[in-house]
Motif scaffolding. Structure first.
Motif, PDB file in Angstrom:
ATOM      1  N   LEU A   1       0.825  -1.207   0.000  1.00 12.97           N
ATOM      2  CA  LEU A   1       0.000   0.000   0.000  1.00 12.97           C
ATOM      3  C   LEU A   1       0.860   1.259   0.000  1.00 12.97           C
ATOM      4  O   LEU A   1       0.504   2.258  -0.630  1.00 12.97           O
ATOM      5  CB  LEU A   1      -0.969  -0.010   1.182  1.00 12.97           C
ATOM      6  N   ARG A   2       1.982   1.217   0.680  1.00 17.10           N
ATOM      7  CA  ARG A   2       2.908   2.357   0.630  1.00 17.10           C
ATOM      8  C   ARG A   2       3.477   2.530  -0.779  1.00 17.10           C
ATOM      9  O   ARG A   2       3.657   3.644  -1.257  1.00 17.10           O
ATOM     10  CB  ARG A   2       4.030   2.177   1.647  1.00 17.10           C
ATOM     11  N   LEU A   3       3.751   1.420  -1.461  1.00 17.42           N
ATOM     12  CA  LEU A   3       4.298   1.480  -2.812  1.00 17.42           C
ATOM     13  C   LEU A   3       3.300   2.120  -3.774  1.00 17.42           C
ATOM     14  O   LEU A   3       3.657   3.042  -4.518  1.00 17.42           O
ATOM     15  CB  LEU A   3       4.672   0.078  -3.302  1.00 17.42           C
TER      16      LEU A   3
ATOM     17  N   LEU B   1      -9.698  -2.452   9.249  1.00 16.22           N
ATOM     18  CA  LEU B   1      -9.507  -1.236  10.043  1.00 16.22           C
ATOM     19  C   LEU B   1     -10.485  -0.110   9.733  1.00 16.22           C
ATOM     20  O   LEU B   1     -10.567   0.848  10.490  1.00 16.22           O
ATOM     21  CB  LEU B   1      -8.071  -0.732   9.863  1.00 16.22           C
ATOM     22  N   GLY B   2     -11.186  -0.194   8.624  1.00 17.11           N
ATOM     23  CA  GLY B   2     -12.181   0.834   8.312  1.00 17.11           C
ATOM     24  C   GLY B   2     -11.981   1.432   6.930  1.00 17.11           C
ATOM     25  O   GLY B   2     -10.854   1.693   6.514  1.00 17.11           O
ATOM     26  N   MET B   3     -13.079   1.660   6.249  1.00 19.24           N
ATOM     27  CA  MET B   3     -13.050   2.204   4.889  1.00 19.24           C
ATOM     28  C   MET B   3     -12.517   3.629   4.841  1.00 19.24           C
ATOM     29  O   MET B   3     -12.125   4.109   3.793  1.00 19.24           O
ATOM     30  CB  MET B   3     -14.448   2.176   4.269  1.00 19.24           C
ATOM     31  N   HIS B   4     -12.453   4.290   5.975  1.00 19.56           N
ATOM     32  CA  HIS B   4     -11.963   5.675   6.034  1.00 19.56           C
ATOM     33  C   HIS B   4     -10.436   5.758   6.066  1.00 19.56           C
ATOM     34  O   HIS B   4      -9.881   6.854   6.075  1.00 19.56           O
ATOM     35  CB  HIS B   4     -12.528   6.361   7.281  1.00 19.56           C
ATOM     36  N   ARG B   5      -9.738   4.636   6.008  1.00 14.33           N
ATOM     37  CA  ARG B   5      -8.290   4.618   6.194  1.00 14.33           C
ATOM     38  C   ARG B   5      -7.480   4.987   4.949  1.00 14.33           C
ATOM     39  O   ARG B   5      -6.317   4.652   4.833  1.00 14.33           O
ATOM     40  CB  ARG B   5      -7.843   3.247   6.683  1.00 14.33           C
ATOM     41  N   LEU B   6      -8.070   5.689   4.007  1.00 14.84           N
ATOM     42  CA  LEU B   6      -7.376   6.281   2.865  1.00 14.84           C
ATOM     43  C   LEU B   6      -7.750   7.749   2.827  1.00 14.84           C
ATOM     44  O   LEU B   6      -8.869   8.110   3.178  1.00 14.84           O
ATOM     45  CB  LEU B   6      -7.813   5.645   1.541  1.00 14.84           C
ATOM     46  N   GLY B   7      -6.826   8.602   2.394  1.00 13.92           N
ATOM     47  CA  GLY B   7      -7.181  10.014   2.328  1.00 13.92           C
ATOM     48  C   GLY B   7      -6.134  10.853   1.630  1.00 13.92           C
ATOM     49  O   GLY B   7      -5.155  10.348   1.075  1.00 13.92           O
TER      50      GLY B   7
ATOM     51  N   ALA C   1      -3.400  22.199   2.783  1.00 17.92           N
ATOM     52  CA  ALA C   1      -3.959  22.643   1.502  1.00 17.92           C
ATOM     53  C   ALA C   1      -2.962  22.604   0.356  1.00 17.92           C
ATOM     54  O   ALA C   1      -3.297  22.219  -0.756  1.00 17.92           O
ATOM     55  CB  ALA C   1      -4.543  24.046   1.652  1.00 17.92           C
ATOM     56  N   GLU C   2      -1.726  22.991   0.616  1.00 16.64           N
ATOM     57  CA  GLU C   2      -0.753  23.032  -0.477  1.00 16.64           C
ATOM     58  C   GLU C   2      -0.103  21.673  -0.758  1.00 16.64           C
ATOM     59  O   GLU C   2       0.694  21.544  -1.683  1.00 16.64           O
ATOM     60  CB  GLU C   2       0.319  24.095  -0.238  1.00 16.64           C
ATOM     61  N   CYS C   3      -0.439  20.654  -0.020  1.00 21.09           N
ATOM     62  CA  CYS C   3       0.153  19.329  -0.240  1.00 21.09           C
ATOM     63  C   CYS C   3      -0.825  18.407  -0.969  1.00 21.09           C
ATOM     64  O   CYS C   3      -0.640  18.109  -2.122  1.00 21.09           O
ATOM     65  CB  CYS C   3       0.578  18.703   1.085  1.00 21.09           C
ATOM     66  N   ARG C   4      -1.808  17.928  -0.284  1.00 20.10           N
ATOM     67  CA  ARG C   4      -2.847  17.035  -0.810  1.00 20.10           C
ATOM     68  C   ARG C   4      -2.328  15.693  -1.314  1.00 20.10           C
ATOM     69  O   ARG C   4      -2.967  15.045  -2.135  1.00 20.10           O
ATOM     70  CB  ARG C   4      -3.668  17.739  -1.895  1.00 20.10           C
ATOM     71  N   PHE C   5      -1.143  15.251  -0.832  1.00 17.05           N
ATOM     72  CA  PHE C   5      -0.659  13.917  -1.170  1.00 17.05           C
ATOM     73  C   PHE C   5      -1.627  12.872  -0.628  1.00 17.05           C
ATOM     74  O   PHE C   5      -2.262  13.074   0.410  1.00 17.05           O
ATOM     75  CB  PHE C   5       0.719  13.659  -0.562  1.00 17.05           C
ATOM     76  N   ALA C   6      -1.709  11.749  -1.302  1.00 15.79           N
ATOM     77  CA  ALA C   6      -2.506  10.624  -0.829  1.00 15.79           C
ATOM     78  C   ALA C   6      -1.767   9.927   0.307  1.00 15.79           C
ATOM     79  O   ALA C   6      -0.539   9.987   0.394  1.00 15.79           O
ATOM     80  CB  ALA C   6      -2.748   9.646  -1.965  1.00 15.79           C
ATOM     81  N   PHE C   7      -2.515   9.271   1.187  1.00 11.26           N
ATOM     82  CA  PHE C   7      -1.903   8.459   2.233  1.00 11.26           C
ATOM     83  C   PHE C   7      -2.814   7.301   2.596  1.00 11.26           C
ATOM     84  O   PHE C   7      -4.020   7.339   2.346  1.00 11.26           O
ATOM     85  CB  PHE C   7      -1.563   9.287   3.491  1.00 11.26           C
ATOM     86  N   VAL C   8      -2.208   6.273   3.162  1.00 11.05           N
ATOM     87  CA  VAL C   8      -2.927   5.156   3.757  1.00 11.05           C
ATOM     88  C   VAL C   8      -2.733   5.300   5.251  1.00 11.05           C
ATOM     89  O   VAL C   8      -1.610   5.437   5.721  1.00 11.05           O
ATOM     90  CB  VAL C   8      -2.387   3.798   3.268  1.00 11.05           C
ATOM     91  N   ASP C   9      -3.817   5.307   5.987  1.00  7.04           N
ATOM     92  CA  ASP C   9      -3.763   5.507   7.431  1.00  7.04           C
ATOM     93  C   ASP C   9      -3.413   4.197   8.129  1.00  7.04           C
ATOM     94  O   ASP C   9      -4.224   3.286   8.201  1.00  7.04           O
ATOM     95  CB  ASP C   9      -5.111   6.044   7.919  1.00  7.04           C
ATOM     96  N   PHE C  10      -2.197   4.118   8.648  1.00  9.86           N
ATOM     97  CA  PHE C  10      -1.748   2.964   9.434  1.00  9.86           C
ATOM     98  C   PHE C  10      -1.723   3.303  10.925  1.00  9.86           C
ATOM     99  O   PHE C  10      -1.228   2.510  11.725  1.00  9.86           O
ATOM    100  CB  PHE C  10      -0.341   2.533   9.000  1.00  9.86           C
ATOM    101  N   SER C  11      -2.226   4.462  11.296  1.00 11.59           N
ATOM    102  CA  SER C  11      -2.160   4.886  12.695  1.00 11.59           C
ATOM    103  C   SER C  11      -3.015   3.981  13.581  1.00 11.59           C
ATOM    104  O   SER C  11      -3.964   3.341  13.121  1.00 11.59           O
ATOM    105  CB  SER C  11      -2.627   6.338  12.832  1.00 11.59           C
TER     106      SER C  11
ATOM    107  N   TYR D   1      -2.805  13.934   7.885  1.00  8.11           N
ATOM    108  CA  TYR D   1      -1.686  14.450   7.099  1.00  8.11           C
ATOM    109  C   TYR D   1      -0.882  13.282   6.525  1.00  8.11           C
ATOM    110  O   TYR D   1      -0.814  12.212   7.117  1.00  8.11           O
ATOM    111  CB  TYR D   1      -0.781  15.327   7.967  1.00  8.11           C
ATOM    112  N   CYS D   2      -0.208  13.540   5.409  1.00 10.94           N
ATOM    113  CA  CYS D   2       0.593  12.493   4.769  1.00 10.94           C
ATOM    114  C   CYS D   2       1.896  12.242   5.514  1.00 10.94           C
ATOM    115  O   CYS D   2       2.482  11.166   5.381  1.00 10.94           O
ATOM    116  CB  CYS D   2       0.872  12.855   3.314  1.00 10.94           C
ATOM    117  N   SER D   3       2.345  13.214   6.300  1.00 16.86           N
ATOM    118  CA  SER D   3       3.627  13.073   6.998  1.00 16.86           C
ATOM    119  C   SER D   3       3.639  13.977   8.235  1.00 16.86           C
ATOM    120  O   SER D   3       2.819  14.887   8.371  1.00 16.86           O
ATOM    121  CB  SER D   3       4.780  13.474   6.075  1.00 16.86           C
ATOM    122  N   ARG D   4       4.607  13.751   9.082  1.00 13.53           N
ATOM    123  CA  ARG D   4       4.788  14.624  10.251  1.00 13.53           C
ATOM    124  C   ARG D   4       5.193  16.026   9.821  1.00 13.53           C
ATOM    125  O   ARG D   4       4.847  17.004  10.471  1.00 13.53           O
ATOM    126  CB  ARG D   4       5.850  14.051  11.182  1.00 13.53           C
TER     127      ARG D   4
END
Length: 171
Positions: free
Chosen positions: A11-13, A125-131, A136-146, A153-156
């Motif tokens: 999923l990270r790939l 884990l839930g259908m909401h775990r993608l985003g 605003a200026e980033c908007r990168f996709a991420f998979v929520d592994f928290s 956010y996509c990163s710290r």
């Protein structure tokens, strides 16, 4: 029960492919080689175009406007990747399940493992775990592994940047 022991890496790939589009066939080969898939499946020129189609489908899944829409898109991806599951120990890593036929092109392997990995992650884990990143200026996709499933956010780096901005605005 987690059947795909490397689904997080897969999923990270695919998310990396989304946020930093593939440049060429060598780029595809290099990025896949750095994952659990390694260089076990050679990449051919057709794999680049098909992987880009997979990324476009993945982007629609990430950006789905409802759980039902996300499930429908993911089910479509699963249908494209249909193969019977099989037990294998191809790399001496222990017995595990594969969801793809042997000897298929790299793009088909990616489609199968991405589809199964996403289905497992989201149903467990839930259908909401993608985003998309809330900055605003980033908007990168991420998979929520928290642990709590509330990643925004996509990163710290993006989370800190937004926190600093909010702090400065409150002063």
């Amino acid at each position: 029960m987690r059947e795909n022991h490397y689904y997080g890496e897969i999923l990270r790939l695919v998310t990396d492919f989304t946020n930093a589009p593939l440049v060429d066939l060598d780029d595809l080969r290099d990025r896949v080689a750095r994952t659990c898939l390694g260089r076990t499946t050679p990449a051919k020129p057709a794999d680049l175009a098909e992987t880009r189609q997979l990324v476009a489908h993945w982007t629609r899944i990430v950006d789905a406007d409802s759980e039902r829409h996300r499930v429908d898109l993911l089910n479509g991806l699963l249908a494209e990747a249909a193969a019977y599951p099989r037990i294998t120990d191809h790399d001496d890593s222990g017995w595990h399940l594969h969801y793809r036929d042997d000897g298929v092109p790299l793009a088909a392997v990616l489609r199968a493992v991405v589809a199964v990995a996403a289905a497992q992650h989201l149903t467990e884990l839930g259908m909401h775990r993608l985003g998309r990143c809330a900055l605003a200026e980033c908007r990168f996709a991420f998979v929520d592994f928290s642990r709590g499933g509330r990643q925004r956010y996509c990163s710290r780096v993006c989370a800190n940047r937004d926190a600093v901005r909010r702090h400065r605005q409150s002063r």
